[in-house]
Design a protein around this motif. Sequence first.
Motif, PDB file in Angstrom:
ATOM      1  N   GLU A 155      -4.116 138.760  94.234  1.00 45.79           N
ATOM      2  CA  GLU A 155      -5.190 138.514  95.202  1.00 45.79           C
ATOM      3  C   GLU A 155      -5.102 137.096  95.749  1.00 45.79           C
TER       4      GLU A 155
ATOM      5  N   ARG B 206      -2.663 136.839  98.364  1.00 49.14           N
ATOM      6  CA  ARG B 206      -3.074 137.518  99.611  1.00 49.14           C
ATOM      7  C   ARG B 206      -4.159 136.760 100.379  1.00 49.14           C
ATOM      8  N   HIS B 207      -4.965 135.961  99.652  1.00 41.82           N
ATOM      9  CA  HIS B 207      -6.053 135.242 100.326  1.00 41.82           C
ATOM     10  C   HIS B 207      -5.465 134.279 101.347  1.00 41.82           C
ATOM     11  N   ASN B 208      -6.196 134.117 102.402  1.00 41.70           N
ATOM     12  CA  ASN B 208      -5.693 133.252 103.453  1.00 41.70           C
ATOM     13  C   ASN B 208      -6.121 131.809 103.183  1.00 41.70           C
ATOM     14  N   LEU B 209      -5.456 131.167 102.231  1.00 37.82           N
ATOM     15  CA  LEU B 209      -5.876 129.818 101.838  1.00 37.82           C
ATOM     16  C   LEU B 209      -5.020 128.753 102.521  1.00 37.82           C
ATOM     17  N   GLY B 210      -4.168 129.160 103.427  1.00 37.91           N
ATOM     18  CA  GLY B 210      -3.276 128.201 104.074  1.00 37.91           C
ATOM     19  C   GLY B 210      -1.984 128.094 103.288  1.00 37.91           C
ATOM     20  N   GLU B 211      -2.102 127.836 102.009  1.00 38.73           N
ATOM     21  CA  GLU B 211      -0.926 127.779 101.130  1.00 38.73           C
ATOM     22  C   GLU B 211      -1.387 128.154  99.725  1.00 38.73           C
TER      23      GLU B 211
END
Length: 373
Positions: free
Chosen positions: A210, A213-218
């Motif tokens: 997960e 997959r999260h859009n945390l930048g990196e």
Amino acid sequence: MSEVSTSIRKDISLYCSSCGASFPPDMRLLACTVCGEPLLVKYGEISTNPHMEIPVYSCNALVSLGEGNTPVIKMDKLGSRLPCGNIFAKLEFMNPTGSFKDRGTAMMISVAKGFNIANLVEDSSGNAGSSVAAYCGKAGITAHIFVPSSAPQPKLDQISVYGAIAHKIEGTREMVTDAASDFVDEKGYVYGAHKLSPYFLEGTKAFAYEIARHNLGEMPEHIIMPVGNGSLYIGAWLGFKELIFKGVISKMPKMHVVQASAVKPLVNLFSGNRKEEPIGITVAGGISVSNPPRSKLIGEILLETGGHAAAVDDEVILEWQKILAQENGIYCEPTSSSAFAGLEYLIRDGIIAKKESVLVAVTGFGLKDNLYI
Ligand SMILES: Cc1ncc(COP(=O)(O)O)c(C=O)c1O
Ligand SMILES: [Zn+2]
């Protein structure tokens, strides 16, 4: 043992990360018969597709309550207390039973169902017990949950409401484990202990997927969490390893451990302190584990990933519970706020630099515990 149901993958085995011995999958085998270490799941073949390897054949075989895919939020109100710009919190308490345990339980109970288990025994400080109670209810398995009689009332209530048989034991956490294991010997039931089950770790592995997959930048450079037996810590590491193998991520985050000052066997292991210490009492009941069975592996993960193990005082844990609630709208149990107390310590000590990104697992919901503040 009943016949293996077709829902369990044929290409898995159990293996010992300490001596390398391997065994056929079995719900009753929880430790290596050669050296005594707890076991892990090994797959015959790991595909390079980005999906997680799981020990059952299809998602239809999963006993699921909708666990996982917990939200990640940016912590932008930690101010001068935590002068680090890139802190994310993964809200594990938003799992169906209010703690991170549910992904592990879903997998463990799916495998139990595959083995046609009718009765399952677990011992817990409360959260794993309530999670196992819920999933066993759904799977039609009778759950026998051994808990300290001193466990917070909401967790005891949760276990009972899900329909499990709660065995409340007076005494230390170790006495609860002993009572569960005597009961297993007496009844011949399966001991589905989350702290030993290799399948449980195959479920908590999803935490890593997960995060990827999260859009945390990196990918976060640091992962930090409260650790008692290490069922999320080890599962997350297994997940990151799988993701590196599959080429989904390129680098392992540094994986940090937080424990309470009163009960800190892993911090002692990390710092090489071999002195016998008296075990104290802490408000962080979920990590009050004096002798974690997988401590050898946890020590190896700390070394391999460049993580640190930090001990924090109850006073600071409770301060953080308040800061999280009053300034960030996060009501977590003290066990969980300990991770922020640990993060503060690691930033102050220069182990985590201000510009680096950190993801904190907020492992359990505040309403499940007693109020100490
Ligand atoms: C809220 C919470 N956080 C963290 C933990 C620690 O989990 P583990 O013992 O698997 O390391 C627990 C365990 O019960 C818990 O209840
Ligand atoms: Zn072994």
